[in-house]
Enzyme design. Sequence first.
Site, short mmCIF file in Angstrom:
data_model
loop_
_atom_site.label_atom_id
_atom_site.label_comp_id
_atom_site.label_asym_id
_atom_site.label_seq_id
_atom_site.Cartn_x
_atom_site.Cartn_y
_atom_site.Cartn_z
CD GLU A 5 -2.91 1.24 2.28
OE1 GLU A 5 -2.46 0.93 3.39
OE2 GLU A 5 -4.04 1.68 2.10
CG HIS B 256 -5.63 1.22 12.69
ND1 HIS B 256 -5.99 2.54 12.74
CD2 HIS B 256 -5.20 1.01 11.42
CE1 HIS B 256 -5.78 3.10 11.56
NE2 HIS B 256 -5.30 2.18 10.73
CD GLU B 257 -3.11 -2.06 10.63
OE1 GLU B 257 -3.53 -2.26 9.48
OE2 GLU B 257 -2.62 -0.96 10.98
CD GLU C 136 -4.88 -1.54 5.57
OE1 GLU C 136 -3.91 -1.25 6.28
OE2 GLU C 136 -5.42 -0.74 4.79
CG ASN C 137 -0.76 -6.98 3.72
OD1 ASN C 137 -0.68 -6.13 2.88
ND2 ASN C 137 0.15 -7.15 4.67
N GLY D 16 3.63 1.40 10.91
CA GLY D 16 3.31 0.66 12.14
C GLY D 16 2.80 -0.73 11.84
CB ALA D 17 0.37 -2.58 11.49
CG HIS E 295 -7.52 -0.94 7.86
ND1 HIS E 295 -8.16 0.10 7.24
CD2 HIS E 295 -6.38 -0.41 8.40
CE1 HIS E 295 -7.45 1.21 7.41
NE2 HIS E 295 -6.38 0.93 8.11
CD GLU F 60 -5.32 4.06 6.89
OE1 GLU F 60 -5.49 3.77 8.09
OE2 GLU F 60 -4.80 3.26 6.08
ZN LIG Z 1 -4.78 2.07 8.73
#
Ligand SMILES: [Zn+2]
Length: 1015
Positions: free
Chosen positions: A255, A425-426, A392-393, A389-390, A429, A448
């Site tokens: 991304e 958060h992830e 979300e695949n 930070g991460a 997503h 987001e």
């Molecule tokens: Zn995000």
Amino acid sequence: MTRTEGIKVLCCNRRLNQFIKTLFKSCVTYLEAIWCCEELRDLVWIILVFYRINLVFHSSAMVKPRRKHIFNIYTGFYCSVIILPQICICSLFSTPPSDQFKKHPEAFPVATNREPFPWRELRLPSMVIPLHYDLFVHPNLTSLDFVASEKIEVLVRDATQFIILHSKDLEIMNAALHSEEDLRYRKPGKKLNVLSYPAHQQIALLVPETLMADLRYYVVIDFQAKLSDGFEGFYKSTYRTLDGETRTIAVTDFEPTEARTAFPCFDEPLFKANFSIKIRRERGHIALSNMPKIKTVELEGGLLEDHFETTVKMSTYLVAYIVCDFKSVSGTTTSGVKVSIYASPDKWSQTHYALEASLKLLAFYENYFDINYPLPKLDLVAIPDFGSGAMENWGLITYRETSLLFDPRTSSASDKLWVTRVIAHELAHQWFGNLVTMEWWNDIWLNEGFATYMELISVNATYPELQIDNYFLDVCFEVIKRDSLNSSHPISNEAKTPTQIHEMFDAVSYNKGACILNMLKDFLSEEKFQKGIIHYLKKFSFRNAKNDDLWSSLSNSCLEGDFTSGGFCYSDSKMTSNTLNFLGQNVEVKEMMTTWTLQKGIPLVVVNQEGHSLRLRQERFLKGVFKEDPSWRALQEGYLWHIPLTYSTSSSNGIHRYILKSKTDTLVLPEKTSWVKFNVDSNGYYIVHYEGHGWDQLITQLTQNHTLLRSKDRIDLIHDAFQLVSAGRLTLDKALDLTHYLQHETNVLAILKGLEYLESFYHMMERRNISDVTENLKHYLLRYFKPVIDAQSWSDEGSVWDRMLRTALLKLACHLNHAPCIRKATELFSQWMESNGKLNIPTDVLKIVYSVGAQTTTGWNSLLEHYELSVSGAEKNKILYALSTSKHQEKLMKLIELAMEGKVIKTQDLASLLHAIARNPKGQQLAWNFVRENWTHLLKKFDLGSFAMRFIISGTTSHFSSKDELQEVQLFFESLKAQGSHLDIFQIVLETIPKNIEWLEKNLPTLRTWLLVKI
Ligand SMILES: [Zn+2]
């Protein structure tokens, strides 16, 4: 819309309609697909066509002469006024791109082989769309490259002679095209000529004959590339085992626009497709991808090939695969989803909290969204080198190690909150972003903003002890700093190039997006809001959406009943689908919310109380721009928000509501009141200024009995008061007077907020070496907060926020050289040294103890040694911060060099290291000089628009507050612009530094005097 349909729209008369169809067909016969408007002969053709049709009509015996006359006028009018322009427009827009290319190759860019490249836009054409990718990848972790192949099933919407794909830094060895028939009868495909246009990161596959509309074809491409050295695309990451061995893994991070560096593809979020992935690997490794593995095939030579199930329909940026040797822990949700947490073998023991949290949160979301997680498994993987930070695949979420792993021995309360938030958060997503995706990156906030907002909702429900709603106030306060600058941008903002797209991932999309959603939830009610987002997610599942789609779903006011096949339901038949009845006012949700998404900035509500009436006025809030400044008026023009106001008063503690839609308005209160507080619980995204005696009344109330105001309102008042100082609306001494009640405050957040401002002034004075004010502020802080500092224990006891307060207070006390603090920290550090780093120091004071210890050379060296050996990312972060507080520049420089080298200190930590060094008065010049002198080296490690580069720039410059520093920064940015590098962050910094200078000029004398009176 095809040309036939385009003209049909114009006609309501059936006979005429029929006629126009005939006319149009004739036009097509004669004009074919040429650009009718560009040459005069085309116009002549149209006139001829009209003449021919007229002839046919007139020769008909069935038509009377008078009617013929009327018909002549009628058709003459239509042909000349309506049809002709329409045909011109239709032809212009629907001339097939292949034809445009054939006619005007000189108007197109030039490919690397000097042939004309048939596509000139940054966005891909929509005449060919992908349906399915078969992707095979074989990474070699020794030679650090990969070979791969893919077969893309595409559907041709409009006939074409080329297919445009995204591709960047890939060596294409072979490309062929197969028709359905070729595949059915196993015929060889047709070899494709491949052109490359790196400026747009595109390749063109030229087909020997026209691809026919509505047919499916298969594009087969063989390609190879190096594993990337950075943090994007298909890249290598390394880690060291406890035995000192360095191991390599290969991991993806796509991304927003990096899938194209791993395989040629239609790399835009709108082109959703299914993916069947196969990965070849060595026996000692495992392969992971979005979906579960179906089987492993043994190949000659000992290699293994994992085949994964076909994915659901999804965007390319969510594809992921990893080849590694990690270990995992797993659990299953009640709905049957297998959740696994992966980490390098030595860190396996730190995965358990993440497993517990993700199982809880996944179950929460399935219930809250009323939609089951659509994949059979979900893996969360801690990657040793990670840019953000991460990520979300879908089904394979990747994290920076410190965002996923929790080590009870070294992770603090604040680390726990961070890990929980990032997991929440992830996971959010997986619905917001993965299931429903924004159409284009301009609306990235739909991903987001929602994921950030859902952190609040989900963590509040699953981990109430973390009291995340306290933290959420800071989410909004954080972005207000950015949004009160003129260089801010609307939430929904144009983004074209990959760098612009990267820059969309900023506080405005994340934080402001979340804050306006929270404001809307407060306005609609929790229940309606939840129903609305369920509606939105169900309606757009496996599809794409835009701003308006969200507002339509959220304005559906049904509380009960079903949301059938995407239709609306109405609680009041008189209302339209976008209208809500609110306190007797009809509120257009879309109309209201677009004032927040399409307009940049934050409103200031000015309240003037006169007896029973409250005069209200809204303005645009701008930091550092005063009402008397000549630019003020122009900066205000055109700004108007629909603000859902809330307020409570000294005589009525209930929440009152009112929507301010105009510049000015008046509210009449039913009873006399001594004070009024707007923005109850700080749920709204606006700042409030109380004119006249408004602030005095509130300060008096806080001093006499602060508990009559809600705790979040007290925090909100502290925040707004200091913001107003920066806009010249309130004097600094008044804001400081307001904080004076804090000695009676018991709410941790309110104390932390007051402390934060006072501490920021201290750091500003310390960095500028304004010694008298620095000293006086130090005395004031230590005396004023002494009771609460002395009350702190050096332990991990108490609630999460008690623990956060402990860390903040003791950090400040030791930084200010408070003797008891230094004594205790030194004692603990000596014990830690004697134990060879084995002693368990309470996690909340670990950073403080290390920071005090790092001030001696022996301590600093021991910490650096321990840093190398530690397998806890949480501990490493604390040590690195401690090392960065050293007063010795050669030590600070050594840290930067180590982070550039990337062996002892990972390059992923360079940005936060530079930020920390720049906050150290002894390191600020060093960090800034380093960035200036090593810009090109930095760009080799991080992409221009990446989080890291933006953080490096703002982290090393935005605290500057002198004219000399401003000039240095200006010169540097100008030199970068001359080299073709431009980022929004340059403008932000160039707006911030003058405001710092101005703040200091205006407020330093007041601060100096105020302190002299108080100490
Ligand atoms: Zn995000």
